[in-house]
Design a protein around this motif. Structure first.
Motif, PDB file in Angstrom:
ATOM      1  N   GLN A 115      43.252  26.030 -27.102  1.00  0.00           N
ATOM      2  CA  GLN A 115      43.459  27.397 -27.564  1.00  0.00           C
ATOM      3  C   GLN A 115      44.156  27.403 -28.927  1.00  0.00           C
ATOM      4  N   HIS A 116      45.172  26.576 -29.094  1.00  0.00           N
ATOM      5  CA  HIS A 116      45.894  26.466 -30.366  1.00  0.00           C
ATOM      6  C   HIS A 116      44.938  26.024 -31.484  1.00  0.00           C
ATOM      7  N   THR A 119      42.343  28.856 -32.238  1.00  0.00           N
ATOM      8  CA  THR A 119      42.999  29.992 -32.891  1.00  0.00           C
ATOM      9  C   THR A 119      43.292  29.682 -34.355  1.00  0.00           C
ATOM     10  N   ASN A 120      43.861  28.519 -34.615  1.00  0.00           N
ATOM     11  CA  ASN A 120      44.166  28.136 -36.000  1.00  0.00           C
ATOM     12  C   ASN A 120      42.902  28.000 -36.845  1.00  0.00           C
TER      13      ASN A 120
END
Length: 168
Positions: A115-116, A119-120
């Motif tokens: 997810q990180h 998202t980035n």
């Protein structure tokens, strides 16, 4: 009246027969010389790792092509997820991908990092954000880790399983 068209019909029929005969002969010649039209597809993890190596060698971020780098990187990861976990990752949003991976074989401990990462990468691709310098190495490293930790496990074959029964 139909006799007026007979020469044309014979000519067209003969032409079609020549095409069929030529393709049949070419097929036989290819088989005789060992030429195969079979395409060997790499397993998803091998293909993704090769693509990551190529992307890393391009070093797009050093050339100021951060958005392109993130687009290529996320494509590789999405393509891997689609093939490995049989989800429509290439046509899905990052949130949809995470939701689809909840019910499969995807390791739950990797979800926060995925997810990180997504998202980035989305911020760079769509919001024109500038990631920290460490992002490039970390994102390639995470992508490799994701692929290596989710690739199919090959069964270990022991010597006992390889032995053939003796006929005495």
């Amino acid at each position: 009246l139909w006799s007026d068209y007979l020469p044309w019909a014979l000519a067209i029929g003969g032409f079609i027969l020549l095409i069929v005969l030529a393709s049949w002969l070419m097929g036989r010649a290819q088989k005789k010389h060992g030429v195969s039209s079979r395409i060997v597809e790499l397993p998803p993890h091998e293909l993704a790792l090769k693509k990551l190596d190529v992307l890393e060698q391009k070093r797009l971020w050093d050339k100021g092509l951060v958005k392109e780098y993130c687009a290529e990187l996320t494509f590789i990861v999405r393509e891997y997820l689609e093939k490995q976990f049989h989800i429509p990752a290439l046509e899905s949003t990052s949130e949809e991908i995470l939701g689809q991976l909840k019910s499969g074989d995807f390791p739950q401990y990797l979800r926060p990092a995925l997810q990180h990462f997504l998202t980035n990468a989305d911020l760079v691709k769509f919001a024109k954000a500038t990631p920290p310098e460490a992002f490039h190495e970390e994102s390639i490293s995470f992508s490799r880790k994701l692929i290596l930790e989710t690739k199919p496990v090959q069964p270990i074959v022991t010597d006992a399983e390889n032995r053939q029964p003796h006929n005495s």
